[in-house]
Design an enzyme around this catalytic site. Structure first.
Site, PDB file in Angstrom:
ATOM      1  N   GLY A   1      -9.595   7.762  -1.834  1.00 21.75           N
ATOM      2  CA  GLY A   1     -10.227   9.146  -1.206  1.00 21.75           C
ATOM      3  C   GLY A   1     -11.339   9.298   0.064  1.00 21.75           C
ATOM      4  O   GLY A   1     -11.125   8.366   0.890  1.00 21.75           O
TER       5      GLY A   1
ATOM      6  N   GLU B   1     -10.314   3.170   8.305  1.00 23.43           N
ATOM      7  CA  GLU B   1      -9.788   4.625   8.573  1.00 23.43           C
ATOM      8  C   GLU B   1     -10.116   5.247   9.031  1.00 23.43           C
ATOM      9  O   GLU B   1     -10.347   5.614  10.169  1.00 23.43           O
ATOM     10  CB  GLU B   1      -8.908   4.648   7.000  1.00 23.43           C
ATOM     11  CG  GLU B   1      -7.542   6.222   7.197  1.00 23.43           C
ATOM     12  CD  GLU B   1      -7.209   6.326   5.696  1.00 23.43           C
ATOM     13  OE1 GLU B   1      -7.829   6.097   4.395  1.00 23.43           O
ATOM     14  OE2 GLU B   1      -6.197   6.959   5.473  1.00 23.43           O
TER      15      GLU B   1
ATOM     16  N   HIS C   1       0.735   5.246  -2.257  1.00 20.77           N
ATOM     17  CA  HIS C   1       0.634   5.378  -3.804  1.00 20.77           C
ATOM     18  C   HIS C   1       1.043   6.026  -4.339  1.00 20.77           C
ATOM     19  O   HIS C   1       2.540   7.409  -3.636  1.00 20.77           O
ATOM     20  CB  HIS C   1      -0.748   7.113  -3.312  1.00 20.77           C
ATOM     21  CG  HIS C   1      -1.867   6.366  -2.319  1.00 20.77           C
ATOM     22  ND1 HIS C   1      -3.160   6.482  -2.317  1.00 20.77           N
ATOM     23  CD2 HIS C   1      -1.683   5.592  -1.043  1.00 20.77           C
ATOM     24  CE1 HIS C   1      -4.177   5.426  -2.310  1.00 20.77           C
ATOM     25  NE2 HIS C   1      -3.734   5.685  -0.698  1.00 20.77           N
TER      26      HIS C   1
ATOM     27  N   ASP D   1       1.264   9.506  -6.343  1.00 16.45           N
ATOM     28  CA  ASP D   1       1.260  11.047  -5.638  1.00 16.45           C
ATOM     29  C   ASP D   1       1.206  10.751  -4.504  1.00 16.45           C
ATOM     30  O   ASP D   1       1.874  12.172  -4.252  1.00 16.45           O
ATOM     31  CB  ASP D   1      -0.163  10.447  -6.518  1.00 16.45           C
ATOM     32  CG  ASP D   1      -1.547  10.249  -6.076  1.00 16.45           C
ATOM     33  OD1 ASP D   1      -1.436   9.462  -5.538  1.00 16.45           O
ATOM     34  OD2 ASP D   1      -2.453  11.221  -5.885  1.00 16.45           O
TER      35      ASP D   1
ATOM     36  N   HIS E   1      -9.505   1.127   0.202  1.00 22.99           N
ATOM     37  CA  HIS E   1      -9.474   1.924   1.742  1.00 22.99           C
ATOM     38  C   HIS E   1     -10.675   1.692   2.505  1.00 22.99           C
ATOM     39  O   HIS E   1     -11.927   1.853   2.210  1.00 22.99           O
ATOM     40  CB  HIS E   1      -9.348   3.192   1.488  1.00 22.99           C
ATOM     41  CG  HIS E   1      -7.858   3.139   0.921  1.00 22.99           C
ATOM     42  ND1 HIS E   1      -7.554   2.889  -0.663  1.00 22.99           N
ATOM     43  CD2 HIS E   1      -6.986   3.951   1.440  1.00 22.99           C
ATOM     44  CE1 HIS E   1      -6.134   3.286  -0.714  1.00 22.99           C
ATOM     45  NE2 HIS E   1      -6.267   4.098   0.380  1.00 22.99           N
TER      46      HIS E   1
ATOM     47  N   ASP F   1       1.736   4.218   2.893  1.00 15.00           N
ATOM     48  CA  ASP F   1       0.804   4.771   2.423  1.00 15.00           C
ATOM     49  C   ASP F   1       1.194   5.900   1.080  1.00 15.00           C
ATOM     50  O   ASP F   1       0.964   5.657   0.699  1.00 15.00           O
ATOM     51  CB  ASP F   1       0.058   5.336   3.299  1.00 15.00           C
ATOM     52  CG  ASP F   1      -1.485   5.792   3.540  1.00 15.00           C
ATOM     53  OD1 ASP F   1      -1.705   4.961   2.223  1.00 15.00           O
ATOM     54  OD2 ASP F   1      -2.529   6.222   3.624  1.00 15.00           O
TER      55      ASP F   1
ATOM     56  N   HIS G   1       0.969  -1.445   0.018  1.00 15.59           N
ATOM     57  CA  HIS G   1      -0.002  -0.363  -0.166  1.00 15.59           C
ATOM     58  C   HIS G   1       1.040   1.270   0.066  1.00 15.59           C
ATOM     59  O   HIS G   1       1.393   1.656   1.199  1.00 15.59           O
ATOM     60  CB  HIS G   1      -0.890   0.146   0.930  1.00 15.59           C
ATOM     61  CG  HIS G   1      -1.681   1.234   1.139  1.00 15.59           C
ATOM     62  ND1 HIS G   1      -3.185   1.024   1.341  1.00 15.59           N
ATOM     63  CD2 HIS G   1      -1.926   2.204   1.033  1.00 15.59           C
ATOM     64  CE1 HIS G   1      -3.406   1.554   1.312  1.00 15.59           C
ATOM     65  NE2 HIS G   1      -3.010   2.711   1.374  1.00 15.59           N
TER      66      HIS G   1
HETATM   67  O1  LIG Z   1      -4.795   6.574   3.539  1.00 13.70           O
HETATM   68  C1  LIG Z   1      -5.358   7.221   2.466  1.00 13.70           C
HETATM   69  N1  LIG Z   1      -7.330   7.396   2.356  1.00 13.70           N
HETATM   70  C2  LIG Z   1      -7.854   8.134   1.382  1.00 13.70           C
HETATM   71  N2  LIG Z   1      -7.515   8.328   0.419  1.00 13.70           N
HETATM   72  C3  LIG Z   1      -6.338   7.932   0.088  1.00 13.70           C
HETATM   73  C4  LIG Z   1      -5.195   7.836   1.279  1.00 13.70           C
HETATM   74  N3  LIG Z   1      -3.707   8.170   0.541  1.00 13.70           N
HETATM   75  C5  LIG Z   1      -3.853   8.259  -0.717  1.00 13.70           C
HETATM   76  N4  LIG Z   1      -5.424   8.785  -0.846  1.00 13.70           N
HETATM   77  C6  LIG Z   1      -6.049   8.956  -2.035  1.00 13.70           C
HETATM   78  O2  LIG Z   1      -5.612   8.543  -3.393  1.00 13.70           O
HETATM   79  C7  LIG Z   1      -5.032   8.783  -4.821  1.00 13.70           C
HETATM   80  C8  LIG Z   1      -4.859   8.630  -5.378  1.00 13.70           C
HETATM   81  O3  LIG Z   1      -3.535   8.096  -5.073  1.00 13.70           O
HETATM   82  C9  LIG Z   1      -4.516  10.234  -4.100  1.00 13.70           C
HETATM   83  O4  LIG Z   1      -4.498  11.451  -4.293  1.00 13.70           O
HETATM   84  C10 LIG Z   1      -4.948  10.651  -2.769  1.00 13.70           C
HETATM   85  O5  LIG Z   1      -6.437  10.886  -3.138  1.00 13.70           O
HETATM   86 ZN   LIG Z   2      -3.994   4.887   1.338  1.00 13.68          ZN
END
Ligand SMILES: O=c1[nH]cnc2c1ncn2[C@@H]1O[C@H](CO)[C@@H](O)[C@H]1O
Ligand SMILES: [Zn+2]
Length: 382
Positions: A189, A219, A29, A31, A216, A308, A27
């Site tokens: 999101g 959380e 991301h 970005d 997700h 994350d 996990h």
């Molecule tokens: O921990 C999280 N929880 C929910 N959404 C997240 C988390 N971290 C990142 N993103 C979302 O996932 C998109 C794609 O990678 C990111 O742009 C962010 O908006």
């Molecule tokens: Zn995430």
């Protein structure tokens, strides 16, 4: 899986050993993991003038502080700046290549990195072009890492944004690029107000295609979100899933009682993609020492450790393990357990997972354990 390691595996690993053992990341991301200097350079190249500062060190601090908000919604606002510089083929290739090199240098041998293709269309790229640029970047980064002596394999997960309405299209994209770099699907999101059941058509489609997905859930929101992700949507894994702790009671005498949902999650070996620092920042957990991962590991849930967003959390997979070693006194053997859990839970085929466990992970841990044999227990640095 019980340990077959030497007694030295029961010693507390040093920060350097944590970095050198083979690790698996499920996990992360794309970005959320840019190098600050890459953001500054790409912003200059594409003419993005919205950055809070163009000093890379100050920008790194800004991301960590802005993400340290106690709220998932405010945490997610910081992604506007990273996505802004990931709108061109060159930008995506560079960010993915950096990511592969950074993970490999941290000792990660297998990673599933996720991103939302729909967030990278502002300058005219198509969804397919986004996926192809990211794949190209990862292949480039893998080759550079190999040349530096760090072997890593990266698969991607395509994320659909839960507040948007493109999940079926993204699921189809993930299926189209299956075996071409993409290994699964995710939704992310803001959780509150956006239940995963809004995306049932995407999940049903993926199940018809025998494809894999994680969601997700649990959380920012509690048990209903975990229940929906598993029982209505059919998720293979849970992103975070920390709130499963709400279905577990610990009595004063230490006796533990699992509710039906927690029992289901443990019995079915549902992988939990836990991300300690991120959870502290969004308020999903109060501290490392009180993070549910401690109890869940003791109860033998299928727990995995993840980053994350390395930029927003100022972290790496090694740093996450260091925090846990400090909080819970984990040994090399515990780290191996988390790592094998993660490898077993990956979305690549079984024989490939097994090969990584037997040929890379177990020998890698053996080497580090043998190294500290006779040295005795050593403290955690950093
Ligand atoms: O921990 C999280 N929880 C929910 N959404 C997240 C988390 N971290 C990142 N993103 C979302 O996932 C998109 C794609 O990678 C990111 O742009 C962010 O908006
Ligand atoms: Zn995430």
């Amino acid at each position: 899986m019980e340990s077959t390691l030497t007694p030295s595996a029961l010693s507390v690993p040093t920060a350097d050993q944590i970095r050198r053992v083979p690790k698996v990341l499920l996990h992360d991301h794309l970005d959320g993991g840019l190098r600050p200097e890459t953001i500054v350079e790409l912003a200059a190249e594409v003419g993005y003038d919205g950055l809070p500062t163009t000093d890379p060190a100050a920008l790194g601090v800004w991301f960590r502080e802005a993400a340290d908000s106690g709220s998932l919604v405010r945490y997610l606002e910081t992604f506007a700046h990273t996505c802004a510089v990931m709108q061109t083929r060159e930008g995506l290739v560079r960010v993915a290549a950096d990511c592969a090199e950074d993970l490999a240098a941290d000792g990660v041998v297998y990673a599933e990195v996720r991103y939302a293709p729909e967030q990278h269309l502002e300058r005219g790229l198509t969804l397919d072009q986004v996926v192809e640029a990211v794949n190209e970047g990862f292949r480039l980064g893998e080759a550079r890492a190999a040349a530096a002596g760090n072997r890593i394999r990266i698969g991607t997960l395509l994320t659909a944004m839960r507040h948007a309405a493109r999940s079926l299209e993204i699921a189809e994209l993930a299926n189209r690029y299956r075996d071409l770099g993409v290994v699964g699907f995710d939704i992310a999101g803001a959780e509150a107000g956006h239940p995963p059941t809004r995306h049932l058509d995407a999940f049903d489609y993926l199940k018809r295609e025998n494809n894999h997905f994680t969601i997700h859930a649990g959380e920012a929101f509690g048990l209903p979100s975990i229940w929906e992700a598993l029982q209505c949507c059919g998720a293979d894994r849970l992103g975070h899933g920390v709130r499963i702790i709400d279905d577990i009671s610990v009595a004063e005498d230490g006796g533990v009682k699992l509710g039906r949902l927690a029992e289901y999650v443990r019995d079915r070996r549902v992988p939990l993609e836990m991300c300690p620092t991120s959870n502290l920042q969004t308020g999903a957990a109060p501290s490392y020492a009180e993070h549910p991962i401690g109890l869940l590991r003791r109860l033998h849930f299928r727990v995995t450790v993840n980053t994350d967003n390395r930029l927003m959390s100022g972290t790496s997979l090694s740093r996450e393990f260091e925090h846990l070693v400090q909080a819970f006194g984990y040994t090399l053997d515990d780290l191996r357990w988390f790592t094998i859990n993660a490898m077993k839970s990956a979305f690549i085929p079984f024989d490939e997972r097994l090969a990584l466990i037997n040929e890379v992970i177990k020998p890698g841990f053996e080497r580090i354990a043998a190294e500290s044999a006779g040295v005795g227990s050593v403290g955690v640095a950093g």
